[in-house]
Design a protein around this motif. Structure first.
Motif, PDB file in Angstrom:
ATOM      1  N   TRP A  83       0.824  -1.210   0.000  1.00  0.00           N
ATOM      2  CA  TRP A  83       0.000   0.000   0.000  1.00  0.00           C
ATOM      3  C   TRP A  83       0.853   1.252   0.000  1.00  0.00           C
ATOM      4  O   TRP A  83       0.490   2.243  -0.640  1.00  0.00           O
ATOM      5  N   TRP A  84       1.958   1.245   0.725  1.00  0.00           N
ATOM      6  CA  TRP A  84       2.856   2.405   0.761  1.00  0.00           C
ATOM      7  C   TRP A  84       3.377   2.702  -0.638  1.00  0.00           C
ATOM      8  O   TRP A  84       3.331   3.840  -1.109  1.00  0.00           O
ATOM      9  N   ARG A  85       3.886   1.678  -1.313  1.00  0.00           N
ATOM     10  CA  ARG A  85       4.411   1.862  -2.670  1.00  0.00           C
ATOM     11  C   ARG A  85       3.306   2.250  -3.651  1.00  0.00           C
ATOM     12  O   ARG A  85       3.486   3.145  -4.476  1.00  0.00           O
ATOM     13  N   MET A  86       2.177   1.553  -3.570  1.00  0.00           N
ATOM     14  CA  MET A  86       1.058   1.844  -4.469  1.00  0.00           C
ATOM     15  C   MET A  86       0.527   3.255  -4.221  1.00  0.00           C
ATOM     16  O   MET A  86       0.146   3.957  -5.156  1.00  0.00           O
ATOM     17  N   GLY A  87       0.499   3.694  -2.985  1.00  0.00           N
ATOM     18  CA  GLY A  87       0.038   5.050  -2.663  1.00  0.00           C
ATOM     19  C   GLY A  87       0.894   6.106  -3.328  1.00  0.00           C
ATOM     20  O   GLY A  87       0.387   7.071  -3.901  1.00  0.00           O
ATOM     21  N   TRP A  88       2.234   5.946  -3.252  1.00  0.00           N
ATOM     22  CA  TRP A  88       3.129   6.917  -3.903  1.00  0.00           C
ATOM     23  C   TRP A  88       2.979   6.883  -5.419  1.00  0.00           C
ATOM     24  O   TRP A  88       2.971   7.930  -6.075  1.00  0.00           O
ATOM     25  N   LEU A  89       2.839   5.684  -5.972  1.00  0.00           N
ATOM     26  CA  LEU A  89       2.665   5.559  -7.425  1.00  0.00           C
ATOM     27  C   LEU A  89       1.375   6.234  -7.869  1.00  0.00           C
ATOM     28  O   LEU A  89       1.366   7.027  -8.813  1.00  0.00           O
ATOM     29  N   LEU A  90       0.277   5.933  -7.181  1.00  0.00           N
ATOM     30  CA  LEU A  90      -1.006   6.547  -7.544  1.00  0.00           C
ATOM     31  C   LEU A  90      -0.999   8.051  -7.315  1.00  0.00           C
ATOM     32  O   LEU A  90      -1.619   8.795  -8.082  1.00  0.00           O
ATOM     33  N   LEU A  91      -0.312   8.503  -6.284  1.00  0.00           N
ATOM     34  CA  LEU A  91      -0.212   9.945  -6.045  1.00  0.00           C
ATOM     35  C   LEU A  91       0.497  10.638  -7.206  1.00  0.00           C
ATOM     36  O   LEU A  91       0.039  11.669  -7.707  1.00  0.00           O
ATOM     37  N   ALA A  92       1.601  10.046  -7.668  1.00  0.00           N
ATOM     38  CA  ALA A  92       2.338  10.628  -8.795  1.00  0.00           C
ATOM     39  C   ALA A  92       1.493  10.609 -10.067  1.00  0.00           C
ATOM     40  O   ALA A  92       1.401  11.616 -10.783  1.00  0.00           O
ATOM     41  N   LEU A  93       0.865   9.470 -10.347  1.00  0.00           N
ATOM     42  CA  LEU A  93       0.037   9.372 -11.558  1.00  0.00           C
ATOM     43  C   LEU A  93      -1.173  10.291 -11.486  1.00  0.00           C
ATOM     44  O   LEU A  93      -1.523  10.941 -12.471  1.00  0.00           O
ATOM     45  N   SER A  94      -1.809  10.361 -10.325  1.00  0.00           N
ATOM     46  CA  SER A  94      -2.978  11.237 -10.162  1.00  0.00           C
ATOM     47  C   SER A  94      -2.601  12.701 -10.308  1.00  0.00           C
ATOM     48  O   SER A  94      -3.330  13.485 -10.915  1.00  0.00           O
ATOM     49  N   THR A  95      -1.451  13.077  -9.756  1.00  0.00           N
ATOM     50  CA  THR A  95      -0.985  14.463  -9.870  1.00  0.00           C
ATOM     51  C   THR A  95      -0.713  14.814 -11.329  1.00  0.00           C
ATOM     52  O   THR A  95      -1.120  15.881 -11.803  1.00  0.00           O
ATOM     53  N   ALA A  96      -0.039  13.910 -12.036  1.00  0.00           N
ATOM     54  CA  ALA A  96       0.249  14.154 -13.455  1.00  0.00           C
ATOM     55  C   ALA A  96      -1.042  14.253 -14.259  1.00  0.00           C
ATOM     56  O   ALA A  96      -1.195  15.148 -15.099  1.00  0.00           O
ATOM     57  N   LEU A  97      -1.974  13.358 -14.001  1.00  0.00           N
ATOM     58  CA  LEU A  97      -3.240  13.380 -14.731  1.00  0.00           C
ATOM     59  C   LEU A  97      -4.029  14.642 -14.408  1.00  0.00           C
ATOM     60  O   LEU A  97      -4.602  15.265 -15.302  1.00  0.00           O
ATOM     61  N   LEU A  98      -4.051  15.029 -13.150  1.00  0.00           N
ATOM     62  CA  LEU A  98      -4.769  16.238 -12.766  1.00  0.00           C
ATOM     63  C   LEU A  98      -4.160  17.469 -13.430  1.00  0.00           C
ATOM     64  O   LEU A  98      -4.875  18.339 -13.921  1.00  0.00           O
ATOM     65  N   ALA A  99      -2.837  17.535 -13.476  1.00  0.00           N
ATOM     66  CA  ALA A  99      -2.169  18.655 -14.143  1.00  0.00           C
ATOM     67  C   ALA A  99      -2.537  18.679 -15.624  1.00  0.00           C
ATOM     68  O   ALA A  99      -2.832  19.744 -16.189  1.00  0.00           O
ATOM     69  N   TRP A 100      -2.547  17.517 -16.243  1.00  0.00           N
ATOM     70  CA  TRP A 100      -2.922  17.435 -17.657  1.00  0.00           C
ATOM     71  C   TRP A 100      -4.380  17.852 -17.847  1.00  0.00           C
ATOM     72  O   TRP A 100      -4.704  18.586 -18.778  1.00  0.00           O
ATOM     73  N   MET A 101      -5.247  17.406 -16.954  1.00  0.00           N
ATOM     74  CA  MET A 101      -6.673  17.743 -17.068  1.00  0.00           C
ATOM     75  C   MET A 101      -6.892  19.243 -16.962  1.00  0.00           C
ATOM     76  O   MET A 101      -7.779  19.792 -17.610  1.00  0.00           O
ATOM     77  N   GLN A 102      -6.094  19.919 -16.153  1.00  0.00           N
ATOM     78  CA  GLN A 102      -6.264  21.353 -15.943  1.00  0.00           C
ATOM     79  C   GLN A 102      -5.743  22.191 -17.109  1.00  0.00           C
ATOM     80  O   GLN A 102      -6.113  23.345 -17.248  1.00  0.00           O
TER      81      GLN A 102
END
Length: 148
Positions: A83-102
């Motif tokens: 979960w720790w590793r997956m959390g960091w991975l999803l945080l990075a991917l979500s941040t990148a996707l959110l930046a792209w969406m904006q």
């Protein structure tokens, strides 16, 4: 109150600039970052201080993890790391996707749908973390919960 100035209503024709209202942005941020935050928080907690006793209400609860205290503690260590590793991975991917969406033109029309899809994908990732934990349990314990 004029709909144009109400915080719940998007005005997509704001001088040709593609923006979302602050409320929509806040909801999107919460939606996109809640699963990574849960994974990071519980992952850290399971690694550092897993639930002491086997219980049916809190913790990583599967038949294999609840066989005995040893399987319970092992499952929480593995689950916490995953979960720790997956959390960091999803945080990075979500941040990148959110930046792209904006930044994409016309994005305000589909950002809500993208947010829902991100949350569904994050939820699927959360569920899929069961696989490595159960695999580790199977590799390290027999069907009765004894170490191999």
């Amino acid at each position: 109150m004029d709909d144009k100035n109400h915080f719940l209503v998007y005005n997509g024709e704001k001088e040709g600039v593609d923006t979302m209202e602050w409320f929509d942005t806040a909801i999107l941020l919460v939606d996109v970052f809640v699963v990574p935050a849960i994974l990071l928080g519980f992952g850290w907690g399971f690694m550092k201080k897993p639930p002491q006793d086997i219980n049916g209400s809190y913790g990583y609860r599967t038949p294999a993890s609840m066989k005995n205290q040893d399987t319970w503690e092992f499952a929480h260590q593995v689950c916490g790391r995953v979960w720790w590793r997956m959390g960091w991975l999803l945080l990075a991917l979500s941040t990148a996707l959110l930046a792209w969406m904006q930044t994409r033109p016309g994005g305000e029309r589909t950002n809500w749908l993208m947010g829902i899809l991100v949350v569904l994908a994050e939820g699927a990732a959360l569920i899929l973390t069961i696989i490595p934990v159960e695999r580790a349990l199977k590799q390290n314990f027999d069907k009765d919960g004894n170490r191999r």
